[in-house]
Structure formats: C-alpha cells, structure tokens
Design a protein around this motif. Structure first.
Motif, PDB file in Angstrom:
ATOM      1  N   GLY A 199      19.018  24.081   8.389  1.00  0.00           N
ATOM      2  CA  GLY A 199      18.941  22.978   7.436  1.00  0.00           C
ATOM      3  C   GLY A 199      18.886  21.646   8.156  1.00  0.00           C
ATOM      4  N   ALA A 200      17.993  20.768   7.691  1.00  0.00           N
ATOM      5  CA  ALA A 200      17.876  19.444   8.307  1.00  0.00           C
ATOM      6  C   ALA A 200      17.975  18.366   7.230  1.00  0.00           C
ATOM      7  N   GLY A 201      18.984  18.525   6.373  1.00  0.00           N
ATOM      8  CA  GLY A 201      19.257  17.509   5.360  1.00  0.00           C
ATOM      9  C   GLY A 201      20.318  16.571   5.904  1.00  0.00           C
ATOM     10  N   VAL A 202      21.091  15.975   5.001  1.00  0.00           N
ATOM     11  CA  VAL A 202      22.085  14.989   5.435  1.00  0.00           C
ATOM     12  C   VAL A 202      23.035  15.596   6.476  1.00  0.00           C
ATOM     13  N   SER A 203      23.631  16.763   6.175  1.00  0.00           N
ATOM     14  CA  SER A 203      24.627  17.285   7.126  1.00  0.00           C
ATOM     15  C   SER A 203      23.980  17.955   8.331  1.00  0.00           C
TER      16      SER A 203
ATOM     17  N   PRO B 252      13.045  24.698   6.287  1.00  0.00           N
ATOM     18  CA  PRO B 252      11.721  24.935   5.689  1.00  0.00           C
ATOM     19  C   PRO B 252      10.941  23.661   5.391  1.00  0.00           C
TER      20      PRO B 252
ATOM     21  N   GLY C 123      16.113  30.402   6.683  1.00  0.00           N
ATOM     22  CA  GLY C 123      17.029  31.488   6.997  1.00  0.00           C
ATOM     23  C   GLY C 123      17.123  32.409   5.803  1.00  0.00           C
TER      24      GLY C 123
ATOM     25  N   THR D  37      22.708  24.372   4.891  1.00  0.00           N
ATOM     26  CA  THR D  37      21.559  24.599   4.003  1.00  0.00           C
ATOM     27  C   THR D  37      21.729  23.968   2.618  1.00  0.00           C
TER      28      THR D  37
ATOM     29  N   VAL E  35      14.856  14.572 -10.402  1.00  0.00           N
ATOM     30  CA  VAL E  35      14.752  13.611  -9.294  1.00  0.00           C
ATOM     31  C   VAL E  35      15.450  14.182  -8.051  1.00  0.00           C
TER      32      VAL E  35
ATOM     33  N   HIS F 159      22.340  30.011  -1.661  1.00  0.00           N
ATOM     34  CA  HIS F 159      20.958  30.460  -1.536  1.00  0.00           C
ATOM     35  C   HIS F 159      20.808  31.976  -1.683  1.00  0.00           C
TER      36      HIS F 159
ATOM     37  N   ILE G 149      27.224  20.481   1.586  1.00  0.00           N
ATOM     38  CA  ILE G 149      27.307  21.268   0.341  1.00  0.00           C
ATOM     39  C   ILE G 149      27.328  22.769   0.640  1.00  0.00           C
TER      40      ILE G 149
ATOM     41  N   ARG H   8      29.691  16.988  -3.467  1.00  0.00           N
ATOM     42  CA  ARG H   8      29.904  16.627  -2.059  1.00  0.00           C
ATOM     43  C   ARG H   8      28.782  15.681  -1.723  1.00  0.00           C
ATOM     44  N   THR H   9      29.099  14.413  -1.786  1.00  0.00           N
ATOM     45  CA  THR H   9      28.063  13.394  -1.647  1.00  0.00           C
ATOM     46  C   THR H   9      27.691  13.208  -0.176  1.00  0.00           C
ATOM     47  N   GLY H  10      26.822  12.246   0.067  1.00  0.00           N
ATOM     48  CA  GLY H  10      26.287  12.038   1.408  1.00  0.00           C
ATOM     49  C   GLY H  10      27.350  11.782   2.457  1.00  0.00           C
TER      50      GLY H  10
ATOM     51  N   LYS I 231      23.174  -1.076  -1.475  1.00  0.00           N
ATOM     52  CA  LYS I 231      22.469   0.221  -1.576  1.00  0.00           C
ATOM     53  C   LYS I 231      21.135   0.173  -0.817  1.00  0.00           C
TER      54      LYS I 231
HETATM   55  C1  LIG Z   1      18.952  12.599  -6.891  1.00  0.00           C
HETATM   56  C2  LIG Z   1      20.149  12.579  -5.994  1.00  0.00           C
HETATM   57  C3  LIG Z   1      20.738  11.368  -5.668  1.00  0.00           C
HETATM   58  C4  LIG Z   1      21.834  11.323  -4.838  1.00  0.00           C
HETATM   59  N1  LIG Z   1      22.402  10.118  -4.549  1.00  0.00           N
HETATM   60  C5  LIG Z   1      23.429  10.055  -3.699  1.00  0.00           C
HETATM   61  C6  LIG Z   1      24.007   8.790  -3.360  1.00  0.00           C
HETATM   62  O1  LIG Z   1      23.606   7.751  -3.852  1.00  0.00           O
HETATM   63  N2  LIG Z   1      25.022   8.781  -2.456  1.00  0.00           N
HETATM   64  C7  LIG Z   1      25.491   9.927  -1.901  1.00  0.00           C
HETATM   65  O2  LIG Z   1      26.408   9.858  -1.090  1.00  0.00           O
HETATM   66  N3  LIG Z   1      24.980  11.135  -2.211  1.00  0.00           N
HETATM   67  C8  LIG Z   1      23.974  11.220  -3.097  1.00  0.00           C
HETATM   68  N4  LIG Z   1      23.452  12.437  -3.415  1.00  0.00           N
HETATM   69  C9  LIG Z   1      24.037  13.634  -2.810  1.00  0.00           C
HETATM   70  C10 LIG Z   1      23.480  13.876  -1.411  1.00  0.00           C
HETATM   71  O3  LIG Z   1      22.090  13.904  -1.440  1.00  0.00           O
HETATM   72  C11 LIG Z   1      24.056  15.185  -0.899  1.00  0.00           C
HETATM   73  O4  LIG Z   1      25.432  15.026  -0.802  1.00  0.00           O
HETATM   74  C12 LIG Z   1      23.547  15.571   0.460  1.00  0.00           C
HETATM   75  O5  LIG Z   1      22.147  15.643   0.482  1.00  0.00           O
HETATM   76  C13 LIG Z   1      24.138  16.901   0.891  1.00  0.00           C
HETATM   77  O6  LIG Z   1      23.767  17.165   2.199  1.00  0.00           O
HETATM   78  P1  LIG Z   1      23.527  18.642   2.723  1.00  0.00           P
HETATM   79  O7  LIG Z   1      23.056  18.500   4.116  1.00  0.00           O
HETATM   80  O8  LIG Z   1      24.721  19.477   2.455  1.00  0.00           O
HETATM   81  O9  LIG Z   1      22.353  19.232   1.809  1.00  0.00           O
HETATM   82  P2  LIG Z   1      20.830  18.770   1.768  1.00  0.00           P
HETATM   83  O10 LIG Z   1      20.712  17.332   2.085  1.00  0.00           O
HETATM   84  O11 LIG Z   1      20.291  19.264   0.470  1.00  0.00           O
HETATM   85  O12 LIG Z   1      20.140  19.573   2.957  1.00  0.00           O
HETATM   86  C14 LIG Z   1      19.934  20.947   2.938  1.00  0.00           C
HETATM   87  C15 LIG Z   1      18.886  21.288   3.980  1.00  0.00           C
HETATM   88  O13 LIG Z   1      18.815  22.698   4.109  1.00  0.00           O
HETATM   89  C16 LIG Z   1      17.460  23.089   4.090  1.00  0.00           C
HETATM   90  N5  LIG Z   1      17.419  24.484   3.625  1.00  0.00           N
HETATM   91  C17 LIG Z   1      17.455  24.943   2.364  1.00  0.00           C
HETATM   92  N6  LIG Z   1      17.390  26.289   2.374  1.00  0.00           N
HETATM   93  C18 LIG Z   1      17.330  26.676   3.657  1.00  0.00           C
HETATM   94  C19 LIG Z   1      17.255  27.935   4.307  1.00  0.00           C
HETATM   95  N7  LIG Z   1      17.221  29.062   3.617  1.00  0.00           N
HETATM   96  N8  LIG Z   1      17.198  27.960   5.665  1.00  0.00           N
HETATM   97  C20 LIG Z   1      17.224  26.822   6.396  1.00  0.00           C
HETATM   98  N9  LIG Z   1      17.306  25.600   5.817  1.00  0.00           N
HETATM   99  C21 LIG Z   1      17.354  25.531   4.477  1.00  0.00           C
HETATM  100  C22 LIG Z   1      16.793  22.090   3.169  1.00  0.00           C
HETATM  101  O14 LIG Z   1      15.388  22.059   3.373  1.00  0.00           O
HETATM  102  C23 LIG Z   1      17.491  20.813   3.633  1.00  0.00           C
HETATM  103  O15 LIG Z   1      16.868  20.329   4.800  1.00  0.00           O
HETATM  104  C24 LIG Z   1      22.360  12.518  -4.298  1.00  0.00           C
HETATM  105  C25 LIG Z   1      21.787  13.747  -4.623  1.00  0.00           C
HETATM  106  C26 LIG Z   1      20.689  13.788  -5.473  1.00  0.00           C
HETATM  107  C27 LIG Z   1      20.084  15.122  -5.829  1.00  0.00           C
END
Ligand SMILES: Cc1cc2nc3c(=O)[nH]c(=O)nc-3n(C[C@H](O)[C@H](O)[C@H](O)COP(=O)(O)OP(=O)(O)OC[C@H]3O[C@@H](n4cnc5c(N)ncnc54)[C@H](O)[C@@H]3O)c2cc1C
Lengths: 43, 484
Positions: B8-12, B35, B78, B119, B141, B289, B346, B372-374, B462
C-alpha cells in the motif's frame, strides 16, 4: 434548538485581519497538539 | 541487510516508505507493492468533487519518485499472506497479483524480513444494495476518479437548477456502520457553498443523513471542545452550522438500500423510511480486503492475522461499552503471532468502535465505525518504521516504540467552502483521539488541546496543508520537518 451564529461571530469569521491572526494561532495550535508527541497507555 | 516490504502506498504506506528510506542505509531493501500508480492526497477529493480542484493537483506518479530514491516498486495487489513461507521459500512472503501491462493477472511471491501492511480500507459499496458510484443518482468522493465523476454530475445538476428546476441533495453515510462522517460533512458544506456561488441555492433542498446518534459524533463518540474560550459540543457546532446553512438532517439512520433516487433506511426506533434525492453522495462501509493467510503447509491461518482488518497488539476481548478503556487500543501495531508484521493506518483491526454501540428495535447495529484519519495514519506509520528499525538493530532485545490513539493528539480541518477570500473551514484539534476517562474524567479529553474554530483562516490552513503534504509526499528537501 440549535445555537445561532451571531452577527459578530460571522463578521469575525470573514474578517481578513482577524482571520490572519487566527491562521497563525491555528497553525501554532495544530503544531503544538501534534508535536506534543505520543506514547503508550499501558504500564 | 533486511528486506522490508510495504503493502500500500497511501497515507500510511507512503509515510512508512519515506521514513524507511530516510533512516535506513542503502544496504537495506525497500519494496513497495501497491495497485494504484499514483499517490493521492485524499482530503482534497472534496474540492475535486465540487469542481474547485483538478485531480492532477492532488496526485503524482509513484514510479519515478521510487526509482529516483532507489525503492523497488511493484504495481500489484497483495492477495494472500504466507508468514512462514512454504516448501519453496523459507521465509515469510506475500502473494501479489500484477494489475497492469503484459503481466496483468500473473502472481508473484514477494518475500520479506519485515512486512508493513498499509492497505487501508476496501470501499465496500457492495455492503449496501444499490450503492455503486455512478448508479441510482449516487456519486462518491472517496477516490479522485470518483470525485471527478461527482463534479460532472453536480455540474449537470447546477445547470438544471439554473434552468429553474428544484432538486433534492442527500449527503451522508450509506451504511448503518459507515465511518468517515467528516468527509461527508465537508462535502455537504462545500456543495452548499458552491450552490450559493452559482446563485442556485434557493433551488435545492439539502439533507444530511447519518448513522450518528447525534450530529458531530464523527465516530469519535462526539467531543467537547473549547470554541472561542467557551465549552461547546461537536453536536452544538454541527447543528449550528447546518442551521446556518439551511441544511436539514436525519440522524440515527442505517441506510440499507438505494434505488434510483431513493434511499431506504432504518431508524434506531426500528422504523423503515425512505428519502428521495436527485443527487446523493453516501459514504460506503469500509471493510478489510478479505486477505487470506496460510502456514508453511498451506493450512488456513487467516484468523491469526485478520479480524476483517489486520490483528495487532490491541485487546480484542469482547466487553461492554462501559468497560472499554484506552488501554484496549494498540500501541506498537505489531501482529502478536508474527512479530515481523505490522499494520498502521486504517489497515489495523480496531479493538471496538469509539462511539457507543447502539442497535435498533429490530436488532440492526446503527452506529459509526471508528475513523482513522490522516494524522493517526501517518503517526502510526512512523511508529511502525521506528519499530522495524529497532528490530533490525536490536533483534530480540528491541524496545518497541509506542503510539496509541489513546495517547495521541490530532487535528482535523473540515473544509466548509473553497475560496481564498470567501472560503471557510471548521478546525478541530483533539487530544487524545480515543477519549481517556481515567485521565480526563469530565470529557475524556484534554480541554486545552481540544478546540474548535470556524472561519476563513481554517480554509487557509487546509489549503496550506494540501501543498505541504504533497511536498512532503514527494520527499522534497527537508520534507521530514513537516509533521504527520
Ligand atoms: C473523501 C475523504 C476525505 C478525507 N479527508 C480527510 C481529512 O481532511 N483529514 C484527514 O486527516 N483524513 C481525511 N480522510 C481520511 C484519510 O484519507 C485516511 O485516514 C487515510 O487515507 C488512511 O490512510 P491509509 O494509508 O491507512 O489508507 P489509504 O490512504 O486508503 O491507502 C491504502 C493504500 O493501499 C493500497 N492497496 C489497497 N489494496 C491493496 C492491496 N491488496 N495490496 C497492496 N496495496 C493495496 C491502495 O492503493 C492505497 O495506496 C479522508 C478520507 C476520504 C475518503
């Protein structure tokens, strides 16, 4: 009954000068709350 | 030399990768498996969804950055975990499936010394009948492409309103146990703000629908904040804003079905009701997942790793709400069965919700799942990196770092309208995120750190955060000076 945003509050919320100082305050507050650190909760 | 695989390459995940690269020497190997080819700053999706930002302003491609930094990137998802390896590979590995190009559909075994599962959530639209973005007059969104589509539909609706049509807009949660109320809250206020800008506000009835017991719960069991020196609850604040913007609200609602322009929901009182709409944005349930895990002999050990999301060092003992404590929440994000596996953001299974669980008279659970926010996602990723490094350096003698959501502050800046001169946001800081009634018996939180503010300055904050976090994610010079 929900509270109402008063005229004074609305003025303050939009006033650029007041808001400039709020901007500084909020950034400092956020930094302070986050930078305070984190830790465990169990002994 | 250690090989660290980040799923996973999201926030965390991306935060973890950035710190691993910064802290570890080049003899260690960092592999990212994700992905989505782009990094996206999800919080700004709200502005894409009202046409005030382009998707390209919120994303950038990961491959060139990872290449430049010497990080291996595999564009795959994964699918299964083999923490003990198998008869071919004598160490833990993850089975992943390529999602693009000639290798699409092929699988690969990616072995590791340390695994960080970041993820995030699966956007489980399927958990609510008829809730699929782009169908039944609903949009989402949650991703940038969803948000782009949301703006196209909203723009078309605005045109209809300009032609004199009266419409109904419904925004909120699309499942009885959905979370992320904050995102829906931002979207409803931004939509309202834009309708004013397009001078069609009088043509729309805007309604909030949510599984919260009271407005302003946000899945955090509500909060008491200091606003302008006075104590106020999240409920007071949210109701005040909605009242001011002429938004009506439906609370304690468990949405279970969507038909073309009609939402079906059950109330805590056990009644089944419907609400019509011309444009709906309803946050889906978030789920794990559905990963599977196997031992060395191929035996199913999924329950050792997952409870929907990944099992970490939380206390998962079932107990009543009154007995919940902050100590239930994880501190190190380490899987108890396989000490080289971690799950920040998350991806970890929470011990329980934060909001009080409630069931309807028909026995349906209607209450928010824990958000679990950003900020906590980023901080828990940093804690995990510190722990992996500690394990690499000290092995058995490692002293793990801790960062519980019960001992962590966070800020949430909820946009309530875009615009350098006319924008606004509700800024909230809380400490701790999970209320600690032993330490703070009155409200569960430190009132000096738990504040609220409304106004133009919040929008500037913001917007500044948008640019700062993208700068940080691009790992530009001194990026680490920007806190999570
Ligand atoms: C519309 C919206 C607005 C938001 N606004 C705010 C805000 O203002 N402030 C705030 O603090 N938080 C906000 N959040 C929450 C914030 O986006 C999340 O807390 C944060 O993205 C969680 O990080 P994460 O890395 O756990 O998950 P994610 O950021 O969702 O990253 C998950 C990663 O895992 C990857 N992945 C998925 N499945 C697989 C797999 N099978 N194998 C490998 N990789 C995989 C995905 O492609 C992604 O790169 C918002 C959320 C949404 C939906």
């Amino acid at each position: 009954m929900a509270q109402k945003i008063t005229k004074t509050q609305r003025f303050m919320m939009k006033n650029w000068i007041v808001q400039f100082f709020r901007f500084l305050y909020l950034n400092t507050k956020i930094l302070f709350v986050v930078a305070k650190g984190h830790g465990g909760t169990r002994n | 030399m250690a090989k660290i695989v980040v799923l996973g390459a999201g926030v965390s995940g991306h935060t973890a990768v950035s710190y691993l690269k910064k802290e570890l020497s080049n003899k260690h190997e960092i592999v990212v498996v994700s992905p989505n080819s782009n990094y996206q700053w999800i919080p700004s999706n709200i502005w894409i969804g009202v046409g005030r930002m382009k998707a390209k302003q919120t994303v950038f491609p990961l491959a060139p950055l990872y290449k430049k930094k010497g990080i291996t990137y595999i564009q795959a998802k994964g699918t299964a975990f083999y923490p003990e390896g198998d008869n071919e590979i004598n160490k833990g590995y993850v089975l992943a499936e390529y999602v693009l190009g000639g290798k699409k559909g092929q699988t690969i075994k990616i072995d590791y010394d340390y695994l960080i599962n970041a993820t995030g959530p699966k956007l489980n639209f399927g958990a609510t009948e008829g809730l699929m973005p782009g169908t039944n007059k609903t949009v989402s969104v949650c991703t940038y492409d969803h948000a782009q589509h949301a703006w196209k539909d909203l723009e078309a609706l605005i045109t209809r309103m300009k032609n004199g049509e009266h419409v109904k807009i419904l925004i909120g949660t699309g499942h009885a146990k959905a979370t992320c109320q904050g995102a829906a809250f931002e979207y409803i206020l931004n939509v309202e703000h834009e309708l004013n800008r397009y001078k069609v506000r009088d043509k729309a009835e805007i309604t909030w629908i949510s599984n919260e017991y009271e407005l302003g719960d946000f899945g955090m069991d509500g909060m008491t904040l200091k606003v302008g020196g006075k104590k106020m609850t999240g409920q007071d604040l949210a109701e005040m804003l909605f009242e001011d913007r002429g938004i009506r609200w439906i609370k304690r609602a468990g949405v279970y079905k969507i038909e073309d322009g009609v939402v079906h929901y059950e109330t805590l009182e056990g009644e089944y009701k419907t609400e019509k709409f011309d444009f709906g944005m309803l946050i889906p349930a978030f789920s794990g997942h559905g990963f599977k895990a196997y031992d060395k002999n191929g035996g199913d050990i999924t329950e050792k790793l997952f409870k929907g999301f990944m099992i970490v060092d939380a206390d998962y003992t079932k107990k009543p709400y009154k007995e919940w404590t902050v100590q239930d929440w994880p501190e190190t994000y380490q899987n108890p069965s396989y000490k080289n596996i971690f799950a920040p953001g998350i991806a970890f299974a929470p011990p329980h919700t934060i909001s009080k669980p409630r069931t309807s008279k028909n026995g349906t659970a209607i209450f928010p799942a824990p958000p679990r926010t950003g900020m906590p996602s980023g901080i828990s990723a940093k804690v995990v990196v510190d722990n992996v490094i500690e394990l690499i350096k000290n092995g058995e003698n490692a002293k793990l770092h801790k960062g519980s959501m019960g001992n962590m502050g966070a800020a949430c800046v909820a946009s309530s309208g875009f615009g350098l001169g006319k924008g606004s946001a509700v800024t909230m800081t809380v400490n701790p995120i999970v209320p600690d009634y032993q330490k703070y018996p009155e409200t569960g939180r430190n009132l000096n750190d738990t504040i609220g503010d409304m106004g133009l300055a919040g929008h500037w904050v913001k917007l500044a955060l948008h640019y700062m976090f993208i700068y940080k994610a691009k790992m530009k010079p001194f990026w680490w000076l920007i806190p999570e």
